[in-house]
Design a protein around this motif. Structure first.
Motif, short mmCIF file in Angstrom:
data_model
loop_
_atom_site.label_atom_id
_atom_site.label_comp_id
_atom_site.label_asym_id
_atom_site.label_seq_id
_atom_site.Cartn_x
_atom_site.Cartn_y
_atom_site.Cartn_z
N UNK A 199 0.84 -1.20 0.00
CA UNK A 199 0.00 0.00 0.00
C UNK A 199 0.88 1.26 0.00
N UNK A 200 0.56 2.18 -0.90
CA UNK A 200 1.29 3.44 -0.91
C UNK A 200 0.95 4.20 0.38
N UNK A 201 1.97 4.82 0.96
CA UNK A 201 1.74 5.35 2.30
C UNK A 201 2.61 6.57 2.58
N UNK A 202 2.03 7.54 3.31
CA UNK A 202 2.82 8.63 3.88
C UNK A 202 2.51 8.65 5.37
N UNK A 203 3.53 8.93 6.18
CA UNK A 203 3.33 8.92 7.63
C UNK A 203 3.46 10.34 8.15
N UNK A 204 2.45 10.77 8.91
CA UNK A 204 2.51 12.08 9.55
C UNK A 204 2.94 11.89 10.99
N UNK A 205 4.06 12.46 11.36
CA UNK A 205 4.49 12.45 12.76
C UNK A 205 3.99 13.76 13.34
N UNK A 206 2.95 13.67 14.14
CA UNK A 206 2.18 14.84 14.56
C UNK A 206 2.61 15.31 15.94
N UNK A 207 2.39 16.59 16.17
CA UNK A 207 2.56 17.19 17.50
C UNK A 207 3.97 16.95 18.06
N UNK A 208 4.97 17.25 17.22
CA UNK A 208 6.36 17.07 17.64
C UNK A 208 6.85 18.35 18.31
N UNK A 209 7.21 18.29 19.61
CA UNK A 209 7.70 19.48 20.30
C UNK A 209 8.98 19.98 19.64
N UNK A 210 9.14 21.31 19.53
CA UNK A 210 10.29 21.91 18.86
C UNK A 210 11.61 21.37 19.35
N UNK A 211 11.77 21.24 20.67
CA UNK A 211 13.08 20.84 21.20
C UNK A 211 13.38 19.36 20.97
N UNK A 212 12.35 18.59 20.64
CA UNK A 212 12.58 17.14 20.48
C UNK A 212 12.55 16.73 19.01
N UNK A 213 12.40 17.73 18.15
CA UNK A 213 12.15 17.39 16.75
C UNK A 213 13.24 16.51 16.14
N UNK A 214 14.51 16.88 16.37
CA UNK A 214 15.59 16.12 15.75
C UNK A 214 15.63 14.69 16.25
N UNK A 215 15.53 14.57 17.56
CA UNK A 215 15.63 13.24 18.17
C UNK A 215 14.47 12.33 17.73
N UNK A 216 13.26 12.86 17.85
CA UNK A 216 12.08 12.06 17.53
C UNK A 216 12.06 11.70 16.04
N UNK A 217 12.37 12.69 15.21
CA UNK A 217 12.35 12.44 13.77
C UNK A 217 13.38 11.38 13.37
N UNK A 218 14.58 11.49 13.95
CA UNK A 218 15.59 10.51 13.53
C UNK A 218 15.27 9.12 14.08
N UNK A 219 14.67 9.07 15.27
CA UNK A 219 14.27 7.77 15.80
C UNK A 219 13.20 7.12 14.93
N UNK A 233 7.97 10.73 5.37
CA UNK A 233 7.70 11.08 6.76
C UNK A 233 7.44 12.59 6.81
N UNK A 234 6.23 12.95 7.20
CA UNK A 234 5.84 14.37 7.24
C UNK A 234 5.75 14.79 8.70
N UNK A 235 6.58 15.76 9.09
CA UNK A 235 6.64 16.13 10.50
C UNK A 235 5.84 17.41 10.75
N UNK A 236 4.92 17.32 11.68
CA UNK A 236 4.09 18.49 12.04
C UNK A 236 4.43 18.87 13.49
N UNK A 237 4.91 20.10 13.68
CA UNK A 237 5.29 20.49 15.05
C UNK A 237 4.06 20.68 15.96
N UNK A 238 4.31 20.55 17.24
CA UNK A 238 3.26 20.81 18.23
C UNK A 238 3.03 22.32 18.29
N UNK A 239 1.81 22.70 18.00
CA UNK A 239 1.46 24.13 18.07
C UNK A 239 0.07 24.27 18.67
N UNK A 240 -0.23 25.49 19.09
CA UNK A 240 -1.61 25.74 19.55
C UNK A 240 -2.51 25.79 18.33
#
Ligand SMILES: Nc1nc2c(ncn2[C@@H]2O[C@H](COP(=O)(O)OP(=O)(O)O)[C@@H](O)[C@H]2O)c(=O)[nH]1
Ligand SMILES: [Mg+2]
Length: 562
Positions: A199-219, A233-240
């Motif tokens: 199945x063709x797929x894209x993954x959204x990694x949602x609500x990623x806190x700014x300070x953890x972005x590098x660590x979480x994304x690389x993991x 892998x589409x990264x969406x930062x945690x925002x209000x």
């Protein structure tokens, strides 16, 4: 314009779908539950996705947005559209009616039952749970629809099932997980299943806190690599949120992905083909699981049937043995026969064998009033008891051996009273024994009229001769044994020589042989009908050999056409 797939592919998938849906897997053998699920999933995927997609390659891409509860699926869909089309919420489960959003020009593709034919539609707001709510919005490009699915980990089983069904109907997945939850087990089960199906797929990694972005994304990237998951892998930062929507900048990576697909018909076509090819390629292996289960069921069914055959064959032998052993003559039956036939006058007449005495004899032979009826009843009771006991024992024996097998036990539990011979057996036996007596009387009458019987037999009159033939069935089949019983049970009126003469009579022996065949046929029929109760259960539960062969051929055809 996307080139259509080969028509024989559509045909082969349709045939496989029909064969799978015809497969019965109701015997409880190991793996049956999984096989049933696999069968149902395959049939649903054929109806919901494969067949419609194969026949209409031009239909818009359906991206299904999936993921765990609270991952932000609904919020993401709303944010991409730019308004709240799917209710989001803290209270779970929120998304009970899945929402499909598309451009108004694409609505026609989703309104009829082209895809997901068994999921009812509702256009506009407030759809009931389990119905697919259709929403149009010009914010979405033509050729691409988004479907906000129920949670894959919903507490409600029917929601989970619907989520599964919708994901199986997708041209591609937009899989949403969060920085907090991405390592959970459930999403990865789904991701691996999608990977295996191509199945063709894209993954959204949602609500990623700014300070953890590098660590979480690389993991997450590392995990995807480990699982050989080939997806953006589409990264969406945690925002209000602003008015319940993710602000523009935060949404940018997902927006770019969507715009890319929207602008590029070729990319959409590739996505459709990729998922379709993957799903088709997975069919033989998945259907193979069902095929193996069908084979297991066939084997289990054969074992259960063999037990039935064995038990009822024994019952038939039991009836035959009872006839042969002369045991039916003991007691009541023989005594009554003596009353019907055994007067001194009769005996004398029989011994004298004088034809002219015949007329006088007949009146004597009718003997004691009512004795014939009593004999008839006595014979009836003895025979009924034998056949019924044999049937009861056979039913018990089948139940005992079935109980030792999981599949048999389940059938027994589902059918109370199965272990006892059916009431029908009792009624059938009464009816058949009476019919047999009529048959014997008719036989004797016919033979007498045609003057094919001996004078000795004829001199007993129809009733006396009939009963004598019946007794002959019990006495002469086992040769000497039966006769000994008759002789031993003989009253003084019937000398041994007379009895030997009667039962040694060629006509009596021949008629008795015919009557015996008829009786055994009837007993056989009664026992067969009782055995059929068991066999019908097996037949209703498991697919037969022909179904198995057809399924096998259908899997082969898909393999060849793909
Ligand atoms: N702050 C913030 N809250 C979010 C975000 N995405 C979702 N939420 C909230 O998380 C909750 C669950 O979101 P929802 O979209 O219903 O998740 P779903 O169950 O996956 O559909 C809701 O209360 C949303 O308002 C986000 O990016 N930022
Ligand atoms: Mg939701």
């Amino acid at each position: 314009m996307i080139p259509p797939m080969r028509p024989e592919l559509s045909e082969a998938v349709g045939r496989l779908r029909d064969e799978l849906s015809a497969v019965r897997l109701d015997l409880e053998v190991p793996g049956a539950a999984e096989a049933r699920r696999a069968r149902d999933d395959l049939v649903a995927q054929a109806d919901d996705y494969l067949l419609p997609r194969l026949s209409q390659m031009d239909a818009p891409v359906l991206m299904v947005v999936g993921g765990s509860t609270g991952a932000g699926k609904s919020t993401l869909v709303n944010s991409l559209v730019g308004s709240v089309v799917s209710p989001a919420g803290v209270l779970r489960p929120t998304t009970r009616a899945p929402v499909l959003v598309c451009h108004p020009d694409d609505l026609r593709w989703f309104q009829d039952d082209r895809i997901l034919p068994h999921v009812p539609r509702k256009t506009g707001a407030s759809a009931a749970p389990g119905t697919l709510q259709l929403v149009t919005d010009t914010a979405l490009p033509v050729g691409l629809a988004l479907l906000d699915a129920p949670d894959i980990d919903s507490v409600l089983a029917e929601n989970r099932a619907l989520a599964n069904q919708l994901l199986a109907a997708a041209d591609g997945w937009l899989f949403v997980t969060t920085a907090l939850r991405y390592a959970d087990a459930v999403p990865w089960e789904f991701l691996r299943a999608a990977r295996d199906r191509g199945t063709a797929m894209s993954v959204v990694l949602n609500r990623v806190p700014g300070d953890a972005e590098r660590e979480v994304t690389s993991h997450m990237t590392e995990m995807m690599r480990e699982q050989s998951l080939d997806a953006d892998l589409l990264v969406v930062p945690e925002v209000a949120l602003e008015n319940e929507l993710i602000p523009r900048e935060a949404l940018a990576p997902v927006r770019r992905w969507l715009d890319g697909l929207a602008a590029d018909a070729q990319a959409r076509a590739e996505l459709i083909r990729r998922t379709l090819t993957g799903a088709l390629a997975s069919l033989p292996a998945r259907a193979g699981t069902v095929e193996r289960a069908v084979a297991d069921q066939l084997a289990a069914a054969a074992e259960l049937r063999a037990e039935v055959d064995l038990a009822y064959a024994a019952a038939r032998r039991e009836v035959e043995d009872a006839l042969r052993s002369g045991s039916l003559l003991r007691g009541e039956v023989l005594a009554r026969w003596h009353e019907v036939v055994g007067t001194g006058d009769v005996m004398r007449a029989l011994q004298s064998r004088i034809g002219s005495a015949r007329d006088r004899l007949k009146s004597i032979v009718t003997g004691k009033p009512g004795a014939g009826e009593e004999l008839r009843v006595a014979v009836e009771h003895r025979l009924e008891a034998v056949v019924r006991a044999a049937g009861e024992r056979a039913a018990e024996r089948v139940a005992r051996s079935w109980r030792e097998r999981v599949a048999g036990r389940a059938l027994l539990e589902a059918t109370p009273g199965l272990e006892r011979a059916a009431d029908r057996l009792r009624l059938d036996t009464e009816e058949q024994v009476r019919a047999w007596q009529d048959f014997v009387m008719d036989l004797v009458r016919r033979e007498g009229e045609a003057k094919r019987t001996s004078a000795r037999l004829a001199s007993l009159g129809v009733n006396g001769a009939g009963f004598t033939v019946m007794l002959g069935v019990f006495a002469s089949t086992g040769g000497i044994t039966g006769l000994e019983v008759v002789v031993a049970g003989g009253t003084s009126a019937l000398g041994q020589k007379v009895l030997e003469a009667i039962f040694g009579d060629q006509a009596v022996r021949e008629l008795a042989a015919e009557a015996r065949r008829d009786l055994i046929d009837r007993a056989d029929e009664i026992l067969r009908a009782d055995a059929a109760r068991f066999n019908a259960l097996v037949e209703g539960a498991a697919t037969e050999a022909e179904g198995f062969a057809r399924l096998h051929a259908a899997i082969d055809a898909v393999r060849r056409a793909s």
